[in-house]
Write a protein that holds these residues in place. Structure first.
Motif, mmCIF file in Angstrom:
data_model
loop_
_atom_site.group_PDB
_atom_site.id
_atom_site.type_symbol
_atom_site.label_atom_id
_atom_site.label_comp_id
_atom_site.label_asym_id
_atom_site.label_seq_id
_atom_site.Cartn_x
_atom_site.Cartn_y
_atom_site.Cartn_z
ATOM 1 N N ASP A 1 61.739 1.450 50.336
ATOM 2 C CA ASP A 1 62.744 2.156 51.138
ATOM 3 C C ASP A 1 62.361 3.604 51.402
ATOM 4 N N GLN A 2 61.332 4.107 50.720
ATOM 5 C CA GLN A 2 60.861 5.471 50.957
ATOM 6 C C GLN A 2 59.522 5.503 51.682
ATOM 7 N N SER A 3 59.042 4.357 52.111
ATOM 8 C CA SER A 3 57.693 4.278 52.674
ATOM 9 C C SER A 3 57.641 4.688 54.137
ATOM 10 N N LEU A 4 56.444 5.067 54.564
ATOM 11 C CA LEU A 4 56.247 5.638 55.887
ATOM 12 C C LEU A 4 56.259 4.586 57.001
ATOM 13 N N PHE A 5 55.636 3.445 56.769
ATOM 14 C CA PHE A 5 55.546 2.444 57.827
ATOM 15 C C PHE A 5 56.929 1.975 58.293
ATOM 16 N N PRO A 6 57.839 1.593 57.371
ATOM 17 C CA PRO A 6 59.181 1.200 57.829
ATOM 18 C C PRO A 6 59.916 2.318 58.551
ATOM 19 N N LYS A 7 59.650 3.574 58.144
ATOM 20 C CA LYS A 7 60.315 4.702 58.812
ATOM 21 C C LYS A 7 59.853 4.809 60.260
ATOM 22 N N ALA A 8 58.546 4.646 60.497
ATOM 23 C CA ALA A 8 58.033 4.702 61.866
ATOM 24 C C ALA A 8 58.547 3.522 62.684
ATOM 25 N N ALA A 9 58.601 2.342 62.058
ATOM 26 C CA ALA A 9 59.106 1.162 62.762
ATOM 27 C C ALA A 9 60.574 1.337 63.136
ATOM 28 N N ALA A 10 61.340 1.982 62.260
ATOM 29 C CA ALA A 10 62.755 2.233 62.555
ATOM 30 C C ALA A 10 62.899 3.138 63.774
ATOM 31 N N GLU A 11 62.046 4.148 63.864
ATOM 32 C CA GLU A 11 62.083 5.040 65.024
ATOM 33 C C GLU A 11 61.734 4.280 66.309
ATOM 34 N N ALA A 12 60.904 3.222 66.163
ATOM 35 C CA ALA A 12 60.527 2.395 67.315
ATOM 36 C C ALA A 12 61.587 1.348 67.636
ATOM 37 N N GLY A 13 62.654 1.294 66.811
ATOM 38 C CA GLY A 13 63.758 0.404 67.119
ATOM 39 C C GLY A 13 63.905 -0.818 66.248
ATOM 40 N N TYR A 14 63.075 -0.929 65.205
ATOM 41 C CA TYR A 14 63.136 -2.085 64.314
ATOM 42 C C TYR A 14 63.993 -1.768 63.091
ATOM 43 N N SER A 15 65.034 -2.533 62.862
ATOM 44 C CA SER A 15 65.704 -2.464 61.564
ATOM 45 C C SER A 15 64.750 -3.078 60.538
ATOM 46 N N TRP A 16 65.065 -2.883 59.259
ATOM 47 C CA TRP A 16 64.181 -3.434 58.226
ATOM 48 C C TRP A 16 64.071 -4.958 58.346
ATOM 49 N N ASN A 17 65.186 -5.638 58.502
ATOM 50 C CA ASN A 17 65.134 -7.092 58.614
ATOM 51 C C ASN A 17 64.428 -7.543 59.893
ATOM 52 N N GLN A 18 64.583 -6.789 60.974
ATOM 53 C CA GLN A 18 63.869 -7.124 62.200
ATOM 54 C C GLN A 18 62.365 -6.957 62.021
ATOM 55 N N LEU A 19 61.977 -5.941 61.262
ATOM 56 C CA LEU A 19 60.550 -5.717 61.004
ATOM 57 C C LEU A 19 59.968 -6.871 60.198
ATOM 58 N N VAL A 20 60.660 -7.284 59.144
ATOM 59 C CA VAL A 20 60.156 -8.381 58.318
ATOM 60 C C VAL A 20 60.164 -9.701 59.107
ATOM 61 N N ALA A 21 61.157 -9.886 59.976
ATOM 62 C CA ALA A 21 61.165 -11.069 60.843
ATOM 63 C C ALA A 21 59.933 -11.067 61.747
ATOM 64 N N TYR A 22 59.573 -9.904 62.258
ATOM 65 C CA TYR A 22 58.360 -9.779 63.076
ATOM 66 C C TYR A 22 57.135 -10.130 62.234
ATOM 67 N N PHE A 23 57.087 -9.608 61.003
ATOM 68 C CA PHE A 23 55.980 -9.948 60.109
ATOM 69 C C PHE A 23 55.831 -11.465 59.975
ATOM 70 N N SER A 24 56.956 -12.149 59.752
ATOM 71 C CA SER A 24 56.895 -13.595 59.481
ATOM 72 C C SER A 24 56.365 -14.371 60.685
ATOM 73 N N LYS A 25 56.586 -13.843 61.885
ATOM 74 C CA LYS A 25 56.097 -14.528 63.086
ATOM 75 C C LYS A 25 54.597 -14.352 63.277
ATOM 76 N N LEU A 26 53.995 -13.421 62.536
ATOM 77 C CA LEU A 26 52.565 -13.162 62.677
ATOM 78 C C LEU A 26 51.706 -14.121 61.861
ATOM 79 N N LEU A 27 52.315 -14.818 60.896
ATOM 80 C CA LEU A 27 51.538 -15.726 60.045
ATOM 81 C C LEU A 27 51.030 -16.921 60.851
#
Length: 297
Positions: free
Chosen positions: A271-297
């Motif tokens: 919750d203090q990491s840089l990558f999720p913070k940048a993704a949030a600024e790009a419009g991704y909530s945390w769960n949306q970011l992880v959902a995106y991750f799961s689609k990459l597998l």
């Protein structure tokens, strides 16, 4: 879907990895997936691969040795197990800082002057005659990284680290502004400006104690430099054949030149990491970011 999340691991970054993996696991649960968490420190690679046969893929949320060095990723590739994150070769080529430096130079990408040193060569090394940084050839989270701004310097703690590591990487210290740029898929995320506490460095403690200001969008970095930094992050991502994600740390000197310092293939996901913070600024909530991750597998 049923995923395996790897946490902890064998590196000194064990606890940070557990925090990152815990955040990913919670999000996967909230997205409706089933998750099994495993710690490679407590279970063999063969056992992980056996369990993976009944899964939809692996999230190796492991920082440092045993996670970002490509060893586990090579095992996944050999066993044809889908996994999240860059390939074994990409991990190896970014984790080993000597290989990474040579790769940057071969692609004409800007990075500080560097060399490798040992206990015997540190004090006579030309780069040690000016402000410099000394860090492990492999490792992360600023563990055993020394920033030497004033000369002459006390060699004792540096020599102690060199005794532990055998050889380390020394590079010229770039005075200026620190930034980091994540890449998600094939898109550069917004730039984050990093401002450590006054008279302090962005070291291991200040990465995780909340004392460092991490500004996204930046307040002191021009739009032009931000665009150049994003382009460089994509250049590094491409040059190292990364997939899914990466995060590249950079320094900007007083004349606006950008220098590539490091690239992380499994950046922090706490919750203090840089990558999720940048993704949030790009419009991704945390769960949306992880959902995106799961689609990459």
């Amino acid at each position: 879907m049923h995923y395996i999340v790897l946490e902890g691991g064998i590196s000194p970054e064990h606890e940070v990895s557990k925090r990152s993996a815990g955040a990913v696991t919670r999000a996967l649960h909230e997205l409706g997936h089933t998750v099994e968490t495993l710690d490679p420190k407590e279970i063999s690679t063969d056992e992980i691969l056996e369990l993976a046969q009944g899964s939809d893929g692996i999230f190796p949320i492991l920082h440092g040795v045993g996670g970002e060095d490509g060893v586990l990723q090579a095992a996944f590739e050999e066993a044809d197990v889908p996994y999240f994150g860059p390939s074994a070769l990409s991990c190896h080529n970014t984790f080993d800082k000597v290989i990474f430096k040579k790769l940057l130079e071969s692609q004409g990408l800007p990075t500080p002057a560097w060399n490798t040193v040992t206990v015997e060569t540190l004090e006579s090394e030309p780069l040690a005659q000016h402000p410099f940084v000394l860090k492990p050839i492999d490792g992360g989270s600023s563990i055993d990284t020394f920033i030497v701004r004033e000369l002459p310097f006390d060699p004792a703690p540096l020599l102690e680290a060199l005794n532990r590591h055998g050889s380390m990487l020394i590079e010229s210290l770039i005075e200026g502004d620190e930034i980091t740029v994540g890449v998600l898929g094939d898109t550069a995320l917004p730039v984050i400006e990093i401002i450590p506490p006054q008279n302090s460095e962005f070291d291991y403690e200040n990465k995780y104690n909340g004392a460092t200001r991490e500004l996204c969008p930046p307040e002191n970095i021009s739009d032009d430099i931000q665009k150049r930094a994003q382009a460089l992050a994509l250049d590094v991502h491409t040059a190292t054949n990364c997939r899914h994600l990466s995060r590249t740390d950079m320094m900007i000197n007083r004349t606006g030149d950008i220098f590539i310092i490091d690239t992380n293939t499994i950046p922090g996901l706490t919750d203090q990491s840089l990558f999720p913070k940048a993704a949030a600024e790009a419009g991704y909530s945390w769960n949306q970011l992880v959902a995106y991750f799961s689609k990459l597998l």
